[in-house]
Design a protein around this motif. Sequence first.
Motif, mmCIF file in Angstrom:
data_model
loop_
_atom_site.group_PDB
_atom_site.id
_atom_site.type_symbol
_atom_site.label_atom_id
_atom_site.label_comp_id
_atom_site.label_asym_id
_atom_site.label_seq_id
_atom_site.Cartn_x
_atom_site.Cartn_y
_atom_site.Cartn_z
ATOM 1 N N VAL A 99 0.774 -1.198 -0.013
ATOM 2 C CA VAL A 99 -0.059 0.176 -0.112
ATOM 3 C C VAL A 99 0.878 1.353 0.062
ATOM 4 C CG1 VAL A 99 -1.986 -1.015 1.006
ATOM 5 C CG2 VAL A 99 -0.101 0.109 2.495
ATOM 6 N N SER A 100 2.069 1.098 0.106
ATOM 7 C CA SER A 100 3.044 2.302 0.184
ATOM 8 C C SER A 100 3.712 2.421 -0.885
ATOM 9 C CB SER A 100 3.997 2.083 1.422
ATOM 10 O OG SER A 100 3.314 1.687 2.691
ATOM 11 N N PHE A 101 3.500 1.854 -2.342
ATOM 12 C CA PHE A 101 4.046 2.159 -3.317
ATOM 13 C C PHE A 101 3.220 2.311 -4.627
ATOM 14 C CE2 PHE A 101 7.229 -0.267 -1.088
ATOM 15 C CZ PHE A 101 8.420 -0.264 -1.426
ATOM 16 N N GLN A 102 3.710 3.221 -5.522
ATOM 17 C CA GLN A 102 3.259 3.284 -6.884
ATOM 18 C C GLN A 102 4.018 3.328 -7.788
ATOM 19 O OE1 GLN A 102 1.841 7.437 -6.960
ATOM 20 N NE2 GLN A 102 0.181 7.223 -5.583
ATOM 21 N N TYR B 276 8.174 5.094 -3.585
ATOM 22 C CA TYR B 276 7.460 5.017 -2.423
ATOM 23 C C TYR B 276 6.886 5.946 -1.600
ATOM 24 C CZ TYR B 276 7.802 3.706 2.588
ATOM 25 O OH TYR B 276 7.615 3.383 3.853
ATOM 26 N N VAL B 277 5.745 5.934 -1.284
ATOM 27 C CA VAL B 277 5.078 7.199 -0.884
ATOM 28 C C VAL B 277 4.410 7.070 0.372
ATOM 29 C CG1 VAL B 277 4.036 7.614 -3.191
ATOM 30 C CG2 VAL B 277 2.861 6.040 -1.697
ATOM 31 N N GLY B 278 5.091 5.925 1.240
ATOM 32 C CA GLY B 278 4.623 5.774 2.607
ATOM 33 C C GLY B 278 5.932 6.000 3.501
ATOM 34 N N GLU B 279 5.700 5.850 4.795
ATOM 35 C CA GLU B 279 6.564 5.866 5.764
ATOM 36 C C GLU B 279 7.511 4.519 5.689
ATOM 37 O OE1 GLU B 279 4.977 6.775 9.411
ATOM 38 O OE2 GLU B 279 3.809 8.562 8.913
ATOM 39 N N ASP B 280 8.769 4.940 6.426
ATOM 40 C CA ASP B 280 9.875 4.020 6.265
ATOM 41 C C ASP B 280 9.488 2.628 6.952
ATOM 42 O OD1 ASP B 280 12.636 2.923 5.352
ATOM 43 O OD2 ASP B 280 12.762 2.879 7.536
ATOM 44 N N GLN C 77 6.565 1.510 7.072
ATOM 45 C CA GLN C 77 5.452 0.507 6.466
ATOM 46 C C GLN C 77 5.979 -0.322 5.462
ATOM 47 O OE1 GLN C 77 3.380 4.020 4.603
ATOM 48 N NE2 GLN C 77 1.684 3.819 6.137
ATOM 49 N N LEU C 78 7.432 -0.308 5.308
ATOM 50 C CA LEU C 78 7.873 -1.516 4.414
ATOM 51 C C LEU C 78 8.121 -2.819 5.266
ATOM 52 C CD1 LEU C 78 11.058 0.527 2.886
ATOM 53 C CD2 LEU C 78 9.071 -0.510 1.904
#
Length: 503
Positions: free
Chosen positions: A474-477, A486-490, A492-493
């Motif tokens: 959910v954290s990538f486009q 990467y559009v999320g916080e670290d 969230q990986l």
Amino acid sequence: MITPTAPSKKALFGIPGLDDILGGGLTRDRLYLLEGDPGTGKTTIALQFLLEGARAGEVGLYITLSETRQELSENAASHGWSFDEHIAVFELVPPESLFEESQQQSLLYSSDLELGESTRAILQAVKEREPARIVLDSLSEIRLLAGGSLRYRRQILALKHYFAGQGATVLMLDDLTADVMDKTVHSVAQGVIRLEEMAPEYGAERRRLRVTKYRGQHFRGGYHDFTIATGGVQVFPRLISLEHKTAFARTKLVSGIGELDALLGGGIEQGSSTLILGPAGTGKSLLTIQYVLAAVARGERAAMFVFDEELDILLDRTRQIGIDLAALCEQKMLFLEQVDAAELSPGEFAHRVRNCVDEHAVKTVVIDSLNGYQAAMPQENALILHIHELLQYLNRQGAATFLTVAQHGLVGDMKAPVDITYLADTVVLLRYFEARGQVRRAISVVKKRTGAHEDTIREYRISSSGLTIGAPLVSFQGVLRGVPVYVGEDSQLDLLPGEDAER
């Protein structure tokens, strides 16, 4: 020794595929034309035609104007055949091939005879032996002796009426060396079979046949692949999926990996096809093997047709992750076959798949990959038609089919060598992406005709324990393009289940 069988209403060739194409063989007491360039297999088919008659106790006569009896015997012996009392050879040979005076006094020479005399010699041989099956090889010699189309046509008509009065089924061979535009026998014959040979830029020659005419009989039209091997000609009728429809329950088939089944909306439907797309090394083969293992666990048989990978390498690398495909083969639960695209025609491949499904009740079929299949089919349009009929056939047999396609490139704009996404019921897309300086893999389902599916993209990993699929990314486009952002916080990986958190 030929074992007699009960006579048939039609004159069979003894070549199952060809008899199927002809609707059960040749109508008796008629004249037929078998034409093709030298080397296409006319003599071999003609010999099988006479041998099949001998098995039914019918007398056969091979009239040759171009080959000697010894050459015919050697040709037959190369296939393990021999002539018996039911098959006679009558030869009209040129004097240049014989030098002994005793032989010259006992044989007829076509080059020294007028056409009428040659014809009378043939008729006399037929009268003496009273054969039920006759092969005349070849029409090119008669055409040259005739010297003109009108006389040639009259002689062919005379032979036709005489043979019909004798109650014989006649197969005339034409090697197309005299006049390829002469269609005299086409209009006279009850049926016409044309043989063709094609030489690809690489690999063995390909042969195919087509029934261009058959009066009063429904036959299977189009081109049909065939091969010549020790034991004779083998014909592979063009697959028509509508002729093989069966009834079965469309149940969902699970893979044994919960996250993968959830991604696919609960599983793959029986009697459907799944296309797995992705660049090299993304695990397409391993994904299909997961469904093979699931089928075996259900007590069903599976088959894998491998085009690209050496079987020993496949067995070794799957053994390293705890999958023993060799044991499944020994148990007859998995049929694993290496396919050489350079030596196999599409018709023969479809025939092998069909035999495997019919004879062993296989319910899971893997074709790995279509890239190798395409190598056997230089023309893309014909490839798509072949795949369409094969997939429809497998679907109608209740088999779950998995096909893999390796896309060109590793990341960015990737294209497949052939687009069959519209044919497959389900399309699974595999991709590479980068995160934390590592090359990682993503899986998604972009199409599923038979029900709902997740629209998420999940990460998966291949390790010594096999295939592991994680939560949705959910954290990538841009993952599908292979150039994710990467559009999320670290934090969230997220790592996959069971992975070391300190990694």
